[in-house]
Scaffold this motif. Structure first.
Motif, PDB file in Angstrom:
ATOM      1  N   PHE A  33      35.061  77.601  -4.725  1.00  0.00           N
ATOM      2  CA  PHE A  33      35.643  76.643  -3.789  1.00  0.00           C
ATOM      3  C   PHE A  33      34.590  75.648  -3.304  1.00  0.00           C
ATOM      4  O   PHE A  33      34.868  74.462  -3.194  1.00  0.00           O
ATOM      5  N   LYS A  34      33.377  76.116  -3.051  1.00  0.00           N
ATOM      6  CA  LYS A  34      32.297  75.231  -2.626  1.00  0.00           C
ATOM      7  C   LYS A  34      31.966  74.212  -3.702  1.00  0.00           C
ATOM      8  O   LYS A  34      31.646  73.073  -3.402  1.00  0.00           O
ATOM      9  N   LYS A  35      32.066  74.583  -4.935  1.00  0.00           N
ATOM     10  CA  LYS A  35      31.775  73.679  -6.039  1.00  0.00           C
ATOM     11  C   LYS A  35      32.796  72.527  -6.083  1.00  0.00           C
ATOM     12  O   LYS A  35      32.443  71.389  -6.322  1.00  0.00           O
ATOM     13  N   LEU A  36      34.091  72.820  -5.844  1.00  0.00           N
ATOM     14  CA  LEU A  36      35.130  71.789  -5.841  1.00  0.00           C
ATOM     15  C   LEU A  36      34.944  70.831  -4.672  1.00  0.00           C
ATOM     16  O   LEU A  36      35.143  69.624  -4.811  1.00  0.00           O
ATOM     17  N   VAL A  37      34.588  71.368  -3.525  1.00  0.00           N
ATOM     18  CA  VAL A  37      34.413  70.524  -2.351  1.00  0.00           C
ATOM     19  C   VAL A  37      33.211  69.600  -2.537  1.00  0.00           C
ATOM     20  O   VAL A  37      33.239  68.440  -2.169  1.00  0.00           O
ATOM     21  N   LYS A  38      32.150  70.067  -3.142  1.00  0.00           N
ATOM     22  CA  LYS A  38      30.954  69.250  -3.344  1.00  0.00           C
ATOM     23  C   LYS A  38      31.219  68.094  -4.311  1.00  0.00           C
ATOM     24  O   LYS A  38      30.647  67.036  -4.177  1.00  0.00           O
ATOM     25  N   ASN A  39      32.081  68.294  -5.283  1.00  0.00           N
ATOM     26  CA  ASN A  39      32.344  67.251  -6.278  1.00  0.00           C
ATOM     27  C   ASN A  39      33.296  66.167  -5.759  1.00  0.00           C
ATOM     28  O   ASN A  39      33.392  65.116  -6.356  1.00  0.00           O
ATOM     29  N   GLU A  40      34.009  66.417  -4.684  1.00  0.00           N
ATOM     30  CA  GLU A  40      34.901  65.410  -4.142  1.00  0.00           C
ATOM     31  C   GLU A  40      34.086  64.462  -3.264  1.00  0.00           C
ATOM     32  O   GLU A  40      33.567  64.845  -2.237  1.00  0.00           O
ATOM     33  N   ARG A  41      34.036  63.229  -3.707  1.00  0.00           N
ATOM     34  CA  ARG A  41      33.289  62.226  -2.960  1.00  0.00           C
ATOM     35  C   ARG A  41      34.240  61.147  -2.475  1.00  0.00           C
ATOM     36  O   ARG A  41      35.345  60.999  -2.986  1.00  0.00           O
ATOM     37  N   GLY A  42      33.794  60.324  -1.541  1.00  0.00           N
ATOM     38  CA  GLY A  42      34.589  59.185  -1.066  1.00  0.00           C
ATOM     39  C   GLY A  42      34.468  58.021  -2.035  1.00  0.00           C
ATOM     40  O   GLY A  42      34.023  58.177  -3.173  1.00  0.00           O
ATOM     41  N   LEU A  43      34.854  56.857  -1.556  1.00  0.00           N
ATOM     42  CA  LEU A  43      34.741  55.668  -2.383  1.00  0.00           C
ATOM     43  C   LEU A  43      33.281  55.278  -2.547  1.00  0.00           C
ATOM     44  O   LEU A  43      32.497  55.336  -1.599  1.00  0.00           O
ATOM     45  N   THR A  44      32.951  54.841  -3.734  1.00  0.00           N
ATOM     46  CA  THR A  44      31.593  54.352  -3.941  1.00  0.00           C
ATOM     47  C   THR A  44      31.503  52.938  -3.386  1.00  0.00           C
ATOM     48  O   THR A  44      32.524  52.286  -3.122  1.00  0.00           O
ATOM     49  N   LEU A  45      30.319  52.462  -3.233  1.00  0.00           N
ATOM     50  CA  LEU A  45      30.104  51.115  -2.709  1.00  0.00           C
ATOM     51  C   LEU A  45      30.702  50.076  -3.650  1.00  0.00           C
ATOM     52  O   LEU A  45      31.282  49.091  -3.198  1.00  0.00           O
ATOM     53  N   ILE A  46      30.611  50.281  -4.931  1.00  0.00           N
ATOM     54  CA  ILE A  46      31.173  49.345  -5.916  1.00  0.00           C
ATOM     55  C   ILE A  46      32.692  49.297  -5.794  1.00  0.00           C
ATOM     56  O   ILE A  46      33.303  48.213  -5.825  1.00  0.00           O
ATOM     57  N   GLU A  47      33.339  50.445  -5.654  1.00  0.00           N
ATOM     58  CA  GLU A  47      34.805  50.478  -5.513  1.00  0.00           C
ATOM     59  C   GLU A  47      35.231  49.773  -4.224  1.00  0.00           C
ATOM     60  O   GLU A  47      36.196  49.013  -4.221  1.00  0.00           O
ATOM     61  N   LEU A  48      34.524  50.026  -3.152  1.00  0.00           N
ATOM     62  CA  LEU A  48      34.828  49.378  -1.883  1.00  0.00           C
ATOM     63  C   LEU A  48      34.646  47.859  -1.985  1.00  0.00           C
ATOM     64  O   LEU A  48      35.474  47.080  -1.494  1.00  0.00           O
ATOM     65  N   LEU A  49      33.583  47.431  -2.652  1.00  0.00           N
ATOM     66  CA  LEU A  49      33.331  46.009  -2.845  1.00  0.00           C
ATOM     67  C   LEU A  49      34.437  45.362  -3.683  1.00  0.00           C
ATOM     68  O   LEU A  49      34.892  44.252  -3.381  1.00  0.00           O
ATOM     69  N   ALA A  50      34.897  46.058  -4.706  1.00  0.00           N
ATOM     70  CA  ALA A  50      35.974  45.532  -5.552  1.00  0.00           C
ATOM     71  C   ALA A  50      37.261  45.354  -4.738  1.00  0.00           C
ATOM     72  O   ALA A  50      37.974  44.338  -4.881  1.00  0.00           O
ATOM     73  N   VAL A  51      37.573  46.292  -3.868  1.00  0.00           N
ATOM     74  CA  VAL A  51      38.768  46.184  -3.023  1.00  0.00           C
ATOM     75  C   VAL A  51      38.655  44.989  -2.078  1.00  0.00           C
ATOM     76  O   VAL A  51      39.603  44.218  -1.911  1.00  0.00           O
ATOM     77  N   VAL A  52      37.498  44.805  -1.486  1.00  0.00           N
ATOM     78  CA  VAL A  52      37.284  43.688  -0.563  1.00  0.00           C
ATOM     79  C   VAL A  52      37.416  42.354  -1.308  1.00  0.00           C
ATOM     80  O   VAL A  52      38.037  41.410  -0.804  1.00  0.00           O
ATOM     81  N   VAL A  53      36.881  42.247  -2.504  1.00  0.00           N
ATOM     82  CA  VAL A  53      36.976  41.013  -3.291  1.00  0.00           C
ATOM     83  C   VAL A  53      38.432  40.727  -3.648  1.00  0.00           C
ATOM     84  O   VAL A  53      38.900  39.584  -3.534  1.00  0.00           O
ATOM     85  N   ILE A  54      39.175  41.734  -4.056  1.00  0.00           N
ATOM     86  CA  ILE A  54      40.590  41.555  -4.397  1.00  0.00           C
ATOM     87  C   ILE A  54      41.379  41.093  -3.177  1.00  0.00           C
ATOM     88  O   ILE A  54      42.198  40.175  -3.266  1.00  0.00           O
ATOM     89  N   LEU A  55      41.145  41.697  -2.030  1.00  0.00           N
ATOM     90  CA  LEU A  55      41.829  41.275  -0.809  1.00  0.00           C
ATOM     91  C   LEU A  55      41.465  39.833  -0.444  1.00  0.00           C
ATOM     92  O   LEU A  55      42.311  39.067   0.026  1.00  0.00           O
ATOM     93  N   GLY A  56      40.214  39.454  -0.640  1.00  0.00           N
ATOM     94  CA  GLY A  56      39.789  38.077  -0.367  1.00  0.00           C
ATOM     95  C   GLY A  56      40.492  37.075  -1.272  1.00  0.00           C
ATOM     96  O   GLY A  56      40.906  36.003  -0.826  1.00  0.00           O
ATOM     97  N   ILE A  57      40.655  37.419  -2.537  1.00  0.00           N
ATOM     98  CA  ILE A  57      41.353  36.533  -3.482  1.00  0.00           C
ATOM     99  C   ILE A  57      42.813  36.382  -3.078  1.00  0.00           C
ATOM    100  O   ILE A  57      43.362  35.282  -3.069  1.00  0.00           O
TER     101      ILE A  57
END
Length: 155
Positions: A2-26
């Motif tokens: 269970f600890k192994k599954l929790v460690k592999n779950e990460r949030g959004l990366t900076l690149i993904e967040l940047l892509a969302v912001v650019v799309i919203l700006g467009i």
């Protein structure tokens, strides 16, 4: 395990967040001018509707008089229509006031006898600005029934 599954779950990366912001700006860059154009078109349509309402009140006034229209036409002011009880003050959709109904430069209808029809030309005035203008290539304001968006000049 269970600890192994929790460690592999990460949030959004900076690149993904940047892509969302650019799309919203467009999307915002496309939507904001379109909304501004719709607001202007609705104001212009309101001016055309007001001009037609004033022309219809002038039709009632001419019909009530039951006299022939002089060859040089007749001018009926907004003040005359209000005084006769045919209209109330009309709000100007471009400002917080009303169309000018008093003074030397005011909203008016010029009624002339055309070939087989009576022509009602409405001039909407607020302060020093006149909204309805002559169409390209014409010397006179168009008949109220023929008004189009290009005949309206917003300040």
């Amino acid at each position: 395990m269970f600890k192994k599954l929790v460690k592999n779950e990460r949030g959004l990366t900076l690149i993904e967040l940047l892509a969302v912001v650019v799309i919203l700006g467009i999307i915002a860059a496309i939507a904001i001018p379109a909304i501004g154009g719709m607001i202007n078109n609705s104001r212009i349509d309101a001016h055309i509707s007001n001009a037609k309402t004033i022309a219809n009140a002038a039709r009632l006034s001419v019909a009530a008089e039951a006299t022939p229209i002089p060859t040089n036409g007749v001018v009926i002011t907004l003040e005359d229509l209000i005084d006769d009880g045919l209209l109330e003050e009309i709000d100007d959709p471009s400002t917080n006031g009303n169309y000018t109904s008093t003074g030397t430069t005011q909203t008016r209808v010029t009624v002339t006898q055309g070939t087989g029809e009576v022509i009602y030309r409405v001039q909407l005035v607020t302060g020093a600005h006149s909204y309805v203008v002559a169409a390209d290539g014409q010397t006179a304001i168009p008949n109220a029934d023929d008004l189009e968006r290009e005949n309206i000049d917003l300040p």
